[in-house]
Write an enzyme that holds these catalytic residues in place. Sequence first.
Site, PDB file in Angstrom:
ATOM      1  N   SER A  54      30.096  34.253  38.828  1.00 43.69           N
ATOM      2  CA  SER A  54      31.439  33.972  39.352  1.00 43.69           C
ATOM      3  C   SER A  54      31.358  33.852  40.868  1.00 43.69           C
ATOM      4  O   SER A  54      30.388  34.310  41.495  1.00 43.69           O
ATOM      5  CB  SER A  54      32.405  35.108  38.994  1.00 43.69           C
ATOM      6  OG  SER A  54      32.035  36.305  39.661  1.00 43.69           O
ATOM      7  N   TYR A 104      33.424  50.173  45.052  1.00 38.96           N
ATOM      8  CA  TYR A 104      33.837  49.352  43.908  1.00 38.96           C
ATOM      9  C   TYR A 104      33.619  50.122  42.610  1.00 38.96           C
ATOM     10  O   TYR A 104      34.500  50.162  41.733  1.00 38.96           O
ATOM     11  CB  TYR A 104      33.038  48.050  43.899  1.00 38.96           C
ATOM     12  CG  TYR A 104      33.208  47.208  42.656  1.00 38.96           C
ATOM     13  CD1 TYR A 104      34.304  46.376  42.503  1.00 38.96           C
ATOM     14  CD2 TYR A 104      32.250  47.230  41.632  1.00 38.96           C
ATOM     15  CE1 TYR A 104      34.462  45.585  41.366  1.00 38.96           C
ATOM     16  CE2 TYR A 104      32.393  46.454  40.497  1.00 38.96           C
ATOM     17  CZ  TYR A 104      33.497  45.637  40.369  1.00 38.96           C
ATOM     18  OH  TYR A 104      33.644  44.860  39.242  1.00 38.96           O
ATOM     19  N   SER A 162      34.417  47.747  34.640  1.00 39.72           N
ATOM     20  CA  SER A 162      33.103  47.167  34.941  1.00 39.72           C
ATOM     21  C   SER A 162      32.037  48.101  34.392  1.00 39.72           C
ATOM     22  O   SER A 162      32.282  49.312  34.195  1.00 39.72           O
ATOM     23  CB  SER A 162      32.935  47.030  36.460  1.00 39.72           C
ATOM     24  OG  SER A 162      31.601  46.737  36.817  1.00 39.72           O
ATOM     25  N   ASP A 184      48.779  35.321  40.615  1.00 38.73           N
ATOM     26  CA  ASP A 184      47.659  35.425  41.555  1.00 38.73           C
ATOM     27  C   ASP A 184      48.194  35.207  42.964  1.00 38.73           C
ATOM     28  O   ASP A 184      49.262  34.608  43.154  1.00 38.73           O
ATOM     29  CB  ASP A 184      46.578  34.378  41.244  1.00 38.73           C
ATOM     30  CG  ASP A 184      45.209  34.772  41.781  1.00 38.73           C
ATOM     31  OD1 ASP A 184      44.362  35.203  40.989  1.00 38.73           O
ATOM     32  OD2 ASP A 184      45.007  34.670  43.015  1.00 38.73           O
TER      33      ASP A 184
END
Length: 258
Positions: free
Chosen positions: A192, A157, A144, A42
């Site tokens: 989230s 997105y 997604s 990350d």
Amino acid sequence: MNAGTQRRFEGRVTVVTGAAGALGRACAASLANEGAKLVLFDRDPNGLAETAAICPGSETVVGDVRYAADVKRAAEAARERFGPVESLVAAAGIAGPSKKAIEVEEDEFDLLFDVNVKGSWLAAKYLIPQMRELGRGSVVLFSSAAGLRGSPVLSVYSATKGAVTLLTKSLALNHATENIRVNCVCPGTIESPMVRLSIADAGDATAQSAREDLQKSMHPMQRFGLPSEVVGAVLYLLSDEASFTTGVALPIDGGRLA
């Protein structure tokens, strides 16, 4: 480890990108609990350290999925510490601005495609060759529900996640004869920090509440999902239980696409 916990990934070398994020962290923790040897990647060193703290024995690599040199460094670190990688969870991703597609700025567009699409491709590019050496492997990319249907709110997105969905299917066909499986999960809206930032981007408290209500209303279950509800699907797709499953884009969306 809880009594009776399965150890499906005992000794299996696994790389998790986006390991400081909510979904990456949840996947990493569950994989660690089932015996995986983890390399956590990350760009957020503090968040990465927090994930490593709940994944004993893991290796951490700070880097950005947009850059080949960083992803290659993670692949090399995995090999040096544990040996060839057998599993990959490519969870790194960003939502980007809440705008109509033609209102998105060029730099915003480029960043979204670099992180979500190029980052997934680079992870596959540098880790699948190690799976070839082993003669087996399993990859789970993160698409997604918005990668299976257009989004009026997160238009670009949605385009990036559509690209990830078809990248998954192409990679699955590329490597089907090599005993390397490639699938993706397609979550709906999952609770989230990234989702909360998207809601905050709507404006004042009234606008934020309206956006949250709208997003929940898109799911027949009338709520956001939880990271733990995505993890079960990811681990299934990684595991030998899914040995005849490749090229799948699995919705985990509370019925949104039903």
